[in-house]
Every structure is written in C-alpha cells, then in structure tokens.
Design an enzyme around this catalytic site. Structure first.
Site, PDB file in Angstrom:
ATOM      1  CG  ASP A  10      -0.276  -0.049   2.547  1.00 25.68           C
ATOM      2  OD1 ASP A  10       0.666  -0.849   2.682  1.00 25.68           O
ATOM      3  OD2 ASP A  10      -0.684   0.689   3.463  1.00 25.68           O
ATOM      4  CG  HIS A  11       3.176   2.610   2.484  1.00 25.12           C
ATOM      5  ND1 HIS A  11       3.197   3.852   3.071  1.00 25.12           N
ATOM      6  CD2 HIS A  11       2.329   1.852   3.236  1.00 25.12           C
ATOM      7  CE1 HIS A  11       2.401   3.861   4.127  1.00 25.12           C
ATOM      8  NE2 HIS A  11       1.871   2.651   4.248  1.00 25.12           N
TER       9      HIS A  11
END
Length: 303
Positions: free
Chosen positions: A65-66
C-alpha cells in the site's frame, strides 16, 4: 520559494471509496517528488493535475500500500515519452531492483535509479535536503524530513539606507542575488539583518511513536503522522506497530511542531474521522485529518 503539499492517498492498508492508499505529492521550488506511491497513485495525480514530471519518489517501507503504485506510474511515464531519470529511494533497494528487472524496466527509454536509504542519510536538492530517519514498523522502514536551508533575512531599511528604491531590486536581493545600483555592487549580505530558519516538514510513514521521531520533528512546521486508530485499539496499534491519534498528538506536543496532520486512516474511520480528531485535539489543538486531494502551502518563515 513555493512549498506545496498535495495528499493523493490517505487510507491505511487498503483503498476505500473515500480514500486511496498512501501517497503525498510535494512541490518545493522547481522540484517535484512523491512520498510513497500506493496503488492507483498515477490516477490520483491526474485528478489533482500534478503532472508526472516528478524527479524522485521516497518510499517509507516495502508494504504494497506504499509502493505498488510505482508500476502503474512508471508505465504512464513511459507512455508519455519520459526521458529524464527517475530516482527512487527506499530502505530495501535490492528487493525493488529485482522487481523492476522482472517487469523489464531495464529496457525503458529512461533510467530508473534505485538507492537505499538508512537512518541519517541525506539527499540534497538545491536549497533543501531530505533526511531519512529510522522508524519502528514490522518491516524495515524509514520516515523522511524535508528541511529547507536557513537563509539571511532581507532588510528593507538597510536597502533604503543605501538609496535602493523598492521594486525589482528588492526582490533580487531578497532571493540572494547580487545587484548593481548606481555603479556599485550590492550583495545580499549588505541588506540583511539576521538568519531565518528554513521550513521543515516530517512524514512518518507507518510507525509507532519513537524518541527518534520526536527528535527529528523538533520545531517542524508540519508533522504528517500515522494515525491508524483511536486509543480503543492501542493494543492492536502496538502489535502492528502503528500509531493512534492520541500518540501522534503527544509526539507533536513534545516536539513543539506548529501543525499536525493525521493520515493513514483505517478503513473503520474512513467515513467518520471525528473520533480521531477529538482524541488528538485533547492533547494538541492545531491538528487536521488528511483527506485525498487536500492541499497545504507553507509560506516562508520570517523569523
């Protein structure tokens, strides 16, 4: 020099209808770069009209998610005919280089330069620098501080004493240029009256609060802090090495920052962030919840 921050994704772990996953666009003078690049970041950039002409991406850690949005972003850059190198900084460079090789990114029309950063490493950009600092998450992770260089404060009074009229020459001197007036060379040092500290923003990425975080955030103009949960889930925050809104506010207070922005909002709070806000404001009043496409401009310090 402009200092503009656009939040492209503010959700924690997974996207929601209201929020995309983590990514922050920063424009500082002529430089444009990203902190983190969650899935769908290139679409968020289109909506925000930031353009794709960024020089660098700073990844806090290798949770998808990063960073997974890098692949879509790189594809978009390639289709748009990018030629300039793209510099990517992260705590685990070998892992990312291997993925890029698997995707065939060694054969693009522009170079991708992946550099590993650890606690204390510095990347210099003209009048400011990006400093990596160690954070405490369940995988190898860093946060980033953007720190503007200190500068000499322009004094209109001293300029008037030298007979220089207000106008374009003031602007040049204030920006650090030497000018010629009535046959004389006037340097910026001749019309200044003290040193002004540069602006500073700190982005934590995913982390539990640490003394290192307080130290690097000292007197920051803006602290962008992980705030996944309220204190009802303190045990879960400890286990997953995230932060609650309360802990983020305590860091902001101890570090003496000017403004706190809470981000990485858990899906359980995505529609109603009031509990997070109320919890933080009990400790630190000047706090705001990040939202997708929220923009912040930091004016240059005067003292």
């Amino acid at each position: 020099m402009d200092f503009k921050i656009t939040f492209l994704g503010t959700s924690g772990t997974v996207p929601t209808p209201e929020r995309n996953t983590s990514s922050i666009f920063v424009q500082f003078g002529g430089e444009r770069f990203l902190f983190d690049c969650g899935e769908g970041t290139q679409r968020q950039m289109m909506i925000a009209k930031t353009g794709f002409s960024i020089s660098s991406v700073f990844i806090t850690h290798m949770h998808t998610d990063h960073f997974i949005g890098l692949f879509g972003l790189i594809e978009s850059m390639s289709l748009n005919g990018r030629e300039k190198p793209l510099y990517i900084y992260c705590p685990e460079p070998d892992f990312l280089r291997k993925l890029f090789r698997e995707f065939g990114y060694d054969n693009l029309d522009f170079r991708i330069v992946v550099t590993g950063l650890k606690d204390g490493d510095v990347v210099r950009f003209g009048d400011f620098r990006v400093v990596a600092f160690k954070t405490d998450h369940i995988v190898s992770s860093v946060g980033y501080a953007v720190i503007e260089d200190s500068f000499l404060r322009f004094s209109p009074e001293k300029a008037r004493e030298l007979g220089i009229p207000p106008g374009p020459l003031y602007k040049k001197l204030a920006s650090g240029e030497t000018v010629f007036f009535q046959g004389k060379m006037i340097s910026p040092e001749m019309v200044t009256d003290g040193i002004v500290r540069g602006r500073k923003i700190v982005y934590t990425g995913d982390t539990k609060p640490t003394e290192k975080l307080v130290e690097i955030s000292r007197d920051a103009d803006l602290l962008i802090h992980d705030s996944s949960f309220t204190s009802e889930l303190t045990d879960w925050a400890e286990y997953t090495k995230h932060s609650t809104a309360l802990k983020a506010a305590e860091v902001a207070k101890e570090a003496g920052v000017r403004k706190l922005i809470l981000t990485h909002i858990s899906a359980r709070h995505t529609k109603n962030t009031e509990p997070l806000l109320l919890e933080a404001r009990r400790v630190f009043p000047n706090v705001e919840i990040a939202r997708d496409f929220m923009e912040i401009e930091l004016k240059r310090n005067q003292s």
